[in-house]
Design a protein around this motif. Structure first.
Motif, PDB file in Angstrom:
ATOM      1  N   THR A  29       8.080  -2.302  -2.704  1.00  0.00           N
ATOM      2  CA  THR A  29       6.759  -2.812  -2.308  1.00  0.00           C
ATOM      3  C   THR A  29       6.501  -4.199  -2.892  1.00  0.00           C
ATOM      4  O   THR A  29       6.033  -5.110  -2.198  1.00  0.00           O
ATOM      5  CB  THR A  29       5.665  -1.842  -2.778  1.00  0.00           C
ATOM      6  OG1 THR A  29       5.910  -0.560  -2.199  1.00  0.00           O
ATOM      7  CG2 THR A  29       4.289  -2.332  -2.351  1.00  0.00           C
ATOM      8  N   ARG A  30       6.786  -4.357  -4.172  1.00  0.00           N
ATOM      9  CA  ARG A  30       6.524  -5.648  -4.802  1.00  0.00           C
ATOM     10  C   ARG A  30       7.411  -6.736  -4.226  1.00  0.00           C
ATOM     11  O   ARG A  30       6.983  -7.886  -4.077  1.00  0.00           O
ATOM     12  CB  ARG A  30       6.753  -5.531  -6.317  1.00  0.00           C
ATOM     13  CG  ARG A  30       6.198  -6.693  -7.108  1.00  0.00           C
ATOM     14  CD  ARG A  30       6.128  -6.341  -8.570  1.00  0.00           C
ATOM     15  NE  ARG A  30       5.569  -7.448  -9.315  1.00  0.00           N
ATOM     16  CZ  ARG A  30       6.281  -8.449  -9.835  1.00  0.00           C
ATOM     17  NH1 ARG A  30       7.583  -8.438  -9.686  1.00  0.00           N
ATOM     18  NH2 ARG A  30       5.695  -9.418 -10.500  1.00  0.00           N
ATOM     19  N   ASN A  31       8.643  -6.403  -3.897  1.00  0.00           N
ATOM     20  CA  ASN A  31       9.535  -7.372  -3.277  1.00  0.00           C
ATOM     21  C   ASN A  31       9.007  -7.804  -1.918  1.00  0.00           C
ATOM     22  O   ASN A  31       9.106  -8.973  -1.526  1.00  0.00           O
ATOM     23  CB  ASN A  31      10.930  -6.776  -3.157  1.00  0.00           C
ATOM     24  CG  ASN A  31      11.916  -7.756  -2.557  1.00  0.00           C
ATOM     25  OD1 ASN A  31      12.343  -8.686  -3.213  1.00  0.00           O
ATOM     26  ND2 ASN A  31      12.260  -7.554  -1.292  1.00  0.00           N
ATOM     27  N   SER A  32       8.446  -6.838  -1.138  1.00  0.00           N
ATOM     28  CA  SER A  32       7.861  -7.180   0.158  1.00  0.00           C
ATOM     29  C   SER A  32       6.692  -8.147  -0.015  1.00  0.00           C
ATOM     30  O   SER A  32       6.517  -9.074   0.782  1.00  0.00           O
ATOM     31  CB  SER A  32       7.388  -5.902   0.862  1.00  0.00           C
ATOM     32  OG  SER A  32       8.467  -5.038   1.113  1.00  0.00           O
ATOM     33  N   ILE A  33       5.900  -7.902  -1.065  1.00  0.00           N
ATOM     34  CA  ILE A  33       4.775  -8.828  -1.320  1.00  0.00           C
ATOM     35  C   ILE A  33       5.301 -10.231  -1.608  1.00  0.00           C
ATOM     36  O   ILE A  33       4.790 -11.229  -1.079  1.00  0.00           O
ATOM     37  CB  ILE A  33       3.933  -8.296  -2.494  1.00  0.00           C
ATOM     38  CG1 ILE A  33       3.258  -6.979  -2.106  1.00  0.00           C
ATOM     39  CG2 ILE A  33       2.881  -9.323  -2.912  1.00  0.00           C
ATOM     40  CD1 ILE A  33       2.528  -6.319  -3.245  1.00  0.00           C
ATOM     41  N   ILE A  69       2.251   0.900  -1.789  1.00  0.00           N
ATOM     42  CA  ILE A  69       1.173   0.657  -0.833  1.00  0.00           C
ATOM     43  C   ILE A  69       1.786   0.648   0.560  1.00  0.00           C
ATOM     44  O   ILE A  69       2.840   0.038   0.784  1.00  0.00           O
ATOM     45  CB  ILE A  69       0.458  -0.685  -1.114  1.00  0.00           C
ATOM     46  CG1 ILE A  69      -0.062  -0.721  -2.555  1.00  0.00           C
ATOM     47  CG2 ILE A  69      -0.701  -0.888  -0.144  1.00  0.00           C
ATOM     48  CD1 ILE A  69      -0.673  -2.052  -2.933  1.00  0.00           C
ATOM     49  N   LYS A  70       1.132   1.290   1.491  1.00  0.00           N
ATOM     50  CA  LYS A  70       1.633   1.314   2.855  1.00  0.00           C
ATOM     51  C   LYS A  70       1.642  -0.109   3.428  1.00  0.00           C
ATOM     52  O   LYS A  70       0.728  -0.892   3.210  1.00  0.00           O
ATOM     53  CB  LYS A  70       0.770   2.215   3.722  1.00  0.00           C
ATOM     54  CG  LYS A  70       0.899   3.701   3.361  1.00  0.00           C
ATOM     55  CD  LYS A  70       0.092   4.554   4.329  1.00  0.00           C
ATOM     56  CE  LYS A  70       0.259   6.041   3.996  1.00  0.00           C
ATOM     57  NZ  LYS A  70      -0.482   6.916   4.931  1.00  0.00           N
ATOM     58  N   HIS A  71       2.700  -0.370   4.207  1.00  0.00           N
ATOM     59  CA  HIS A  71       2.861  -1.706   4.771  1.00  0.00           C
ATOM     60  C   HIS A  71       1.721  -2.060   5.720  1.00  0.00           C
ATOM     61  O   HIS A  71       1.327  -3.233   5.824  1.00  0.00           O
ATOM     62  CB  HIS A  71       4.203  -1.803   5.488  1.00  0.00           C
ATOM     63  CG  HIS A  71       5.351  -1.984   4.549  1.00  0.00           C
ATOM     64  ND1 HIS A  71       5.794  -0.985   3.721  1.00  0.00           N
ATOM     65  CD2 HIS A  71       6.137  -3.084   4.278  1.00  0.00           C
ATOM     66  CE1 HIS A  71       6.818  -1.422   2.999  1.00  0.00           C
ATOM     67  NE2 HIS A  71       7.042  -2.709   3.316  1.00  0.00           N
ATOM     68  N   LEU A  72       1.169  -1.088   6.433  1.00  0.00           N
ATOM     69  CA  LEU A  72       0.069  -1.372   7.355  1.00  0.00           C
ATOM     70  C   LEU A  72      -1.133  -1.911   6.600  1.00  0.00           C
ATOM     71  O   LEU A  72      -1.767  -2.887   7.027  1.00  0.00           O
ATOM     72  CB  LEU A  72      -0.310  -0.094   8.114  1.00  0.00           C
ATOM     73  CG  LEU A  72      -1.500  -0.231   9.079  1.00  0.00           C
ATOM     74  CD1 LEU A  72      -1.180  -1.267  10.158  1.00  0.00           C
ATOM     75  CD2 LEU A  72      -1.836   1.124   9.688  1.00  0.00           C
TER      76      LEU A  72
END
Length: 774
Positions: free
Chosen positions: A516-520, A585-588
């Motif tokens: 999740t943090r990497n996606s952020i 956290i959900k991507h949506l």
């Protein structure tokens, strides 16, 4: 002796001479000839002013003293006596005046002098003024005389020392009062009673002029005018109507002026003048009210001061118009003109000039910073995008002359600057002050007819060929892009784009850090990459308004999106530490916050004020109407929220490290994430905090360079914090580099082996194609 007396004497002599033979002059007495005494027997034989002397047989005449004849001794037929003018022949009066008389003369003193003892000379002047020879009028003694200085309304037409008589000023029906009034004479004075619709503003010995009160009933165009402004209009209109009604209630000019300035002070204290229309109406009411009140003031100079206003009024009355210069001053301005300009073409018997200054009038906002299209065109033509702000108090200059649109001689106004700060060397070269007036037609400040004569740190002198409400505007020149700033921006942005591209590739392909943090971090890098690319390519595209607005909108969206992804990073850290470890956290939801919220803000901003995207100098958000806060407000909110999340995270993290059985591996990992996130917030958030101060105030050179450096190097800083400082990412970089090097060595080794084996075989041609092969 006249002819009749001469004939009688001759007949008498002849008669006597014929008697008894006596000679002429003798008569027979007892037969003897005896002398005749003609002086006794004949009445006045010599005539007037003469003496008769008898002789034997005759007589002769001699003039009395003070008379003379052409012959010394004469008879009645040979001469007569005439008066001798002793004052011409032999005057013994010395310094006295000689007065001739019949047969004599006398010495007299000049008028206003008296004789000394012995009547031989004249003593000092007599003060006739001691005897009140001029009555109630003033008397001036002069050598030998006096002068009656008649009071106003009296004159001594024949002689200056004569008595003073009343002047009937009303003899001429169209004289001192004009045709629009009834003149009534009184001892030493007169009174003009104006007809209905005319007024002399309470000056009862002046001509009456026509007046209307329509100027206090104009429609301002706004139906929600403040009640106190309406009350001021009604108050001024009532004062005007009372002037035109001969039998109406009259108030003194001092009372009217006090009422006016009290109402003005209440309006300005409550900041009720909002918008150019209300400002125009307010200034118009003040100017017209002063035209009514000024002529009614009794004193030659009247001053009035309140918390928000300051005024000075000069009034002159008399049969002849005043001349020379006139200077009025308040605490913030000085007004210099001539009485000839104040009077104009006609003089009804009175004139006035007034200067009114308003304190803190510019607190009403943007309406006071509007400039006319002409002034804006001149600014754009000379210096580009220039903004203006009031540098002085607003003043209104009013004179009794109704024709003030084109004055024959310019007036001078000297303004005191609101701020007394010496400019820096850089500011002094570009600082400029403009003399302007409030143009009611445009609802803005205009420079037509106004000229700046000189200016220094504290004051500015202006010259104008018309009268109105005036002020001084200070031009705020935009900070010019120096070569150093342009170079830093371009080099820094190129470096940031390269680093952000490496960040995107790292976060996309590096498997050990996926989560999740990497996606952020990935979306944060994408937003900054696009924003920096748009900034580098389109920030200066001001020649095309549509393209410039698009660029500004893109920058608005992607910079807001970057901060929203930073907010998600703070939320993620908070959930990892405070709520539970490894919470995702959900991507949506992330997409809704990271892209949905910025999109919503941009849409609302574009609908509310579409002109705010793009300026004349940069394709960024406009400073007008505080539109820049559509970006700064969300950024400030995100920084405050993230600060709260990071403080709680650090506090909870410290508590977990101090527990008995901590999960050190996870805690160290979270600690590393927290340190980089806090560093990221400080750098990126601090950058825009500097930008906030820079755009809201006249930014200093230090803030400008800090903002430029941090803005252009943000990509490089993210690459350093999230990639180079991460041990996992460094290990992946090392593996990738080793793989690339090993592949290169293996390829080189295979190429060298094939080359050596093929070199031992002869070249042969393919029979089908005729090409050479190894």
């Amino acid at each position: 002796m006249d002819l009749k007396q001469a004939l009688l004497l001759l007949g008498f002599l002849l008669l006597c001479s014929g008697s008894h033979g006596c000679e002429i002059g003798f008569q027979s007495v007892k037969k003897q000839c005896v002398d005749i005494d003609e002086c006794k027997d004949i009445k006045n034989p010599c005539g007037n002013n003469s003496v008769c002397k008898n002789t034997n047989g005759s007589y002769y005449c001699k003039c009395e003293q003070g008379f003379e004849s052409k012959t010394p001794n004469f008879t009645a037929t040979t001469g007569q006596c005439t008066d001798i003018n002793e004052c011409l022949i032999n005057s013994t009066c010395n310094n006295m005046l000689c007065e001739n008389s019949i047969g004599s003369y006398k010495c007299v003193c000049p008028s206003g002098y008296h004789k000394t003892r012995g009547d031989v000379s004249c003593e000092a002047d007599v003060d006739e003024c001691l005897s009140s020879v001029c009555g109630a009028h003033s008397c001036i003694n002069t050598p030998g005389s006096f002068i009656c200085n008649c009071s106003s309304g009296f004159s001594n037409d024949e002689e200056s020392s004569g008595p003073c008589k009343d002047i009937n000023e009303c003899k001429n029906a169209t004289g001192v009062c004009g045709p629009n009034a009834t003149c009534t004479n009184s001892p030493g004075s007169y009174n003009c009673k104006c007809h209905k619709g005319y007024t002399n503003y309470g000056n009862n010995q002046s001509k009456c002029i026509k007046i209307t009160c329509e100027q206090f009933s104009r429609d301002s165009g706004l139906h929600d005018n403040p009640i106190k402004l309406k009350d001021l209009e009604s108050q001024s209109k009532s004062s005007c109507e009372s002037l035109t009604d001969p039998d109406g209630e009259k108030r003194t000019g001092e009372v009217l002026m006090e009422n006016l300035f009290t109402s003005m002070n209440e309006i300005l204290s409550e900041d009720l003048i909002a918008g150019s229309i209300l400002l125009s109406r307010f200034l118009d009411i003040v100017e017209n009210s002063m035209r009514l009140i000024g002529p009614q003031l009794k004193g030659p100079v009247t001053k009035m001061e309140t918390d928000k206003t300051n005024a000075e009024v000069a009034v002159r009355r008399g049969q002849t118009p005043p001349t020379g210069s006139v200077i009025l001053s308040t605490d913030s301005a000085l007004f210099n003109t001539s009485w000839e300009t104040v009077v104009g073409d006609s003089y009804p018997g009175f004139t006035f000039v007034a200067l009114v200054s308003y304190k803190d009038l510019d607190s009403s906002g943007d309406s006071f910073n509007k400039i006319s299209s002409t002034l804006q065109e001149e600014s754009d033509r000379e210096q580009g995008n220039i903004t203006y702000q009031l540098s002085s108090n607003v003043v209104t200059a009013v004179v009794s002359n109704p024709k003030t649109k084109h004055l024959p001689k310019p007036v001078t106004l000297i303004f005191k600057h609101v701020q007394k700060r010496p400019p820096s060397e850089k500011e002094s070269k570009s600082m400029n002050y403009s003399c302007v007036y409030w143009d009611e037609a445009e609802g803005a400040w205009s420079g037509r007819g106004c000229e700046r004569k000189w200016s220094n740190i504290t004051h500015t002198a202006c010259s104008s060929n018309h009268l109105s409400s005036f002020a001084v505007l200070m031009a705020l020149y935009p900070v010019k892009d120096t070569f150093e700033l342009v170079l830093i921006t371009r080099v820094g942005l190129i470096l940031s784009l390269v680093c952000l591209l490496l960040c995107i590739l790292t976060f996309w392909f590096c498997r050990p850090i996926q989560g999740t943090r990497n996606s952020i971090h990935l979306h944060l890098s994408v937003c900054l990459f696009i924003a920096d690319l748009v900034f580098l390519c389109g920030i200066s595209s001001t020649h095309n308004k549509g393209a410039c607005s698009f660029v500004a909108g893109m920058l608005h969206f992607f910079f807001l999106a970057a901060f929203c992804w930073m907010l998600l990073e703070g939320v993620q850290l908070y959930r990892m530490v405070v709520v539970v470890f490894k919470t995702t956290i959900k991507h949506l939801y992330m997409y809704m916050v990271g892209y949905g919220v910025p999109l919503l803000i941009v849409i609302i901003s574009a609908i509310a004020y579409p002109q705010g995207y793009g300026t004349d100098r940069h394709c960024w958000l406009s400073l007008e109407k505080d539109f820049i806060w559509s970006f700064f407000a969300p950024v400030c909110i995100i920084i405050m929220l993230n600060s709260f999340f990071f403080i709680v995270t650090v506090w909870k993290l410290a508590g977990k490290f101090s527990s008995l059985n901590p999960d050190l591996s996870n805690l160290r990992k979270i600690r590393g994430f927290t340190v980089t996130a806090v560093a990221q917030l400080c750098i990126l958030g601090g950058m825009w905090i500097f930008g906030c101060f820079l755009f809201q105030e006249k930014g200093t050179l230090v803030l400008l360079y800090l903002f430029t450096i941090l803005n252009s190097l943000q990509g490089a800083l993210i690459f350093i914090m999230h990639c180079l400082l991460s041990k996992v990412v460094r290990e992946e970089y090392c593996k990738l580099i080793n793989q690339m090097l090993s592949r290169k060595e293996k390829k080189y080794s295979e190429f060298s082996t094939n080359q050596s084996s093929n070199s031992q075989q002869p070249l042969r041609s393919d029979q089908n194609t005729g090409e050479l092969k190894l």
